[in-house]
Design a protein around this motif. Sequence first.
Motif, PDB file in Angstrom:
ATOM      1  N   MET A 142      -6.346  -5.536  -2.370  1.00 53.77           N
ATOM      2  CA  MET A 142      -6.946  -4.711  -3.369  1.00 53.77           C
ATOM      3  C   MET A 142      -5.631  -4.210  -4.159  1.00 53.77           C
ATOM      4  O   MET A 142      -4.958  -3.137  -4.199  1.00 53.77           O
ATOM      5  CB  MET A 142      -7.264  -3.331  -2.460  1.00 53.77           C
ATOM      6  CG  MET A 142      -8.213  -3.611  -1.659  1.00 53.77           C
ATOM      7  SD  MET A 142      -8.669  -2.318  -0.582  1.00 53.77           S
ATOM      8  CE  MET A 142      -9.066  -0.966  -1.399  1.00 53.77           C
ATOM      9  N   ASP A 144      -2.871  -3.101  -7.118  1.00 51.78           N
ATOM     10  CA  ASP A 144      -3.130  -2.002  -8.264  1.00 51.78           C
ATOM     11  C   ASP A 144      -2.992  -2.693  -9.379  1.00 51.78           C
ATOM     12  O   ASP A 144      -2.532  -3.894  -9.500  1.00 51.78           O
ATOM     13  CB  ASP A 144      -1.834  -0.942  -8.016  1.00 51.78           C
ATOM     14  CG  ASP A 144      -2.035   0.483  -8.663  1.00 51.78           C
ATOM     15  OD1 ASP A 144      -2.968   0.320  -9.611  1.00 51.78           O
ATOM     16  OD2 ASP A 144      -1.219   1.216  -8.591  1.00 51.78           O
ATOM     17  N   LEU A 152       2.243  -8.757  -3.507  1.00 50.19           N
ATOM     18  CA  LEU A 152       1.535  -7.748  -2.563  1.00 50.19           C
ATOM     19  C   LEU A 152       1.297  -8.382  -0.978  1.00 50.19           C
ATOM     20  O   LEU A 152       1.919  -7.479  -0.275  1.00 50.19           O
ATOM     21  CB  LEU A 152       0.192  -7.585  -3.182  1.00 50.19           C
ATOM     22  CG  LEU A 152      -0.458  -6.375  -2.409  1.00 50.19           C
ATOM     23  CD1 LEU A 152       0.246  -5.241  -2.275  1.00 50.19           C
ATOM     24  CD2 LEU A 152      -2.041  -6.513  -2.924  1.00 50.19           C
ATOM     25  N   GLU A 246      -3.675  -4.252   4.609  1.00 53.35           N
ATOM     26  CA  GLU A 246      -5.002  -3.970   4.623  1.00 53.35           C
ATOM     27  C   GLU A 246      -5.069  -2.481   4.710  1.00 53.35           C
ATOM     28  O   GLU A 246      -5.699  -1.647   3.842  1.00 53.35           O
ATOM     29  CB  GLU A 246      -5.971  -4.620   5.487  1.00 53.35           C
ATOM     30  CG  GLU A 246      -6.128  -6.003   5.104  1.00 53.35           C
ATOM     31  CD  GLU A 246      -6.959  -6.969   6.317  1.00 53.35           C
ATOM     32  OE1 GLU A 246      -7.609  -6.186   7.161  1.00 53.35           O
ATOM     33  OE2 GLU A 246      -6.926  -8.046   6.287  1.00 53.35           O
ATOM     34  N   GLU A 249      -3.596  -0.487   1.633  1.00 47.34           N
ATOM     35  CA  GLU A 249      -4.452  -0.754   0.477  1.00 47.34           C
ATOM     36  C   GLU A 249      -5.330   0.429   0.514  1.00 47.34           C
ATOM     37  O   GLU A 249      -5.766   0.968  -0.517  1.00 47.34           O
ATOM     38  CB  GLU A 249      -4.779  -2.145   0.229  1.00 47.34           C
ATOM     39  CG  GLU A 249      -3.836  -3.171  -0.097  1.00 47.34           C
ATOM     40  CD  GLU A 249      -4.471  -4.579  -0.238  1.00 47.34           C
ATOM     41  OE1 GLU A 249      -4.000  -5.450  -0.770  1.00 47.34           O
ATOM     42  OE2 GLU A 249      -5.303  -4.944   1.036  1.00 47.34           O
ATOM     43  N   ARG A 252      -4.136   3.806  -0.026  1.00 49.63           N
ATOM     44  CA  ARG A 252      -3.965   4.070  -1.377  1.00 49.63           C
ATOM     45  C   ARG A 252      -5.077   4.378  -2.218  1.00 49.63           C
ATOM     46  O   ARG A 252      -5.216   5.044  -3.213  1.00 49.63           O
ATOM     47  CB  ARG A 252      -3.023   2.804  -1.708  1.00 49.63           C
ATOM     48  CG  ARG A 252      -2.841   2.957  -3.107  1.00 49.63           C
ATOM     49  CD  ARG A 252      -1.669   1.897  -3.606  1.00 49.63           C
ATOM     50  NE  ARG A 252      -2.381   0.681  -3.413  1.00 49.63           N
ATOM     51  CZ  ARG A 252      -1.740  -0.514  -3.884  1.00 49.63           C
ATOM     52  NH1 ARG A 252      -0.405  -0.552  -4.359  1.00 49.63           N
ATOM     53  NH2 ARG A 252      -2.434  -1.849  -3.909  1.00 49.63           N
TER      54      ARG A 252
END
Length: 331
Positions: A142, A144, A152, A246, A249, A252
């Motif tokens: 996921m 940004d 990431l 995970e 993410e 966030r």
Amino acid sequence: MAVSPVLAPRHRRIRPARSRRGRAIAAALTATVLTGAAGSAAADTDTTVVTKPTVVLVHGAFADASSWNAVVERLQRDGYSVVAPANPLRGLAGDSAYIAGFLKSIKGPIVLVGHSYGGAVISTAAAGNSQVKSLVFVNAFMPDKGEALGALGDRFPGSELAAALKPVPFRNADGPDGTDLYLQAAKFHQAFAADLPAAVSAVMAAAQRPIAASAFMEKAAEAAWKTIPSWALVSTRDKAISPALERFEARRAHAQTVEVDASHVALVSHPDAVTDLIRRAATGGSYAQPALAGTGLNTLVLAGLGVLAGGTVLTGCGLFGAARKRREPRR
């Protein structure tokens, strides 16, 4: 003085007739009020008729759309329209554009679901599409806006993916040569599908689809999870994407999150859990907002007023009859 044989019967008939007429009026008024309350109750039980959203399932790397088969079967039994398009796996920008174009062919609301690399694809593809009401990320990247998947993935320990990769160069007819990434057959089970029978993961390894290595170096152009409600599933035994990543993410993205004791392919090993999360995403938005229930406060108040009004009328008629009886002279 003797009572007239003609007047006496007429006099005895008048009071019951008026009493019956009063009761009839009271009953009619009560019925009218109660009918209104019943009509309101019927209206209260109405719900907005809404078409179920179409569920679009986007697979990730080292897999194809058949990895969604068990989830598709369950959603179809629930009456959902489901499509699982092929993800090209050629690069984040191109794959996202491909899926975004596919979404334009669908009418009505969409629940967009992505597994693994497919999570990065849907987050870019959904940007600016008002039909997409929910995003569901299953063991997914996921990113940004501006983040690359390779960087990431390196932020948290726990992934065994890099050590399991097998690079295979390929030649483009109309562009520069590239490199495809496969998972080594001997490491596929441990790194990707450890909670499946070895025979099943062996078939998946043989039929895997590679992803272009450049996909992990591209930066995400959008992050649709910032504006679209999101759900996430975290597998606690994921060896391809770190469970810690995970969770990070999901937090966030303010995603509603569930955790399952599964490998990276929870969609295959735990289809019920994945399907349940998709159902929640499909019903947790604006698809079915029921009106006030028929047994709710409004209905009870109206019904109570109807009974009270009817009782008041009946009581009044009874008092009126009693008063007339007291005023009548004895004969």
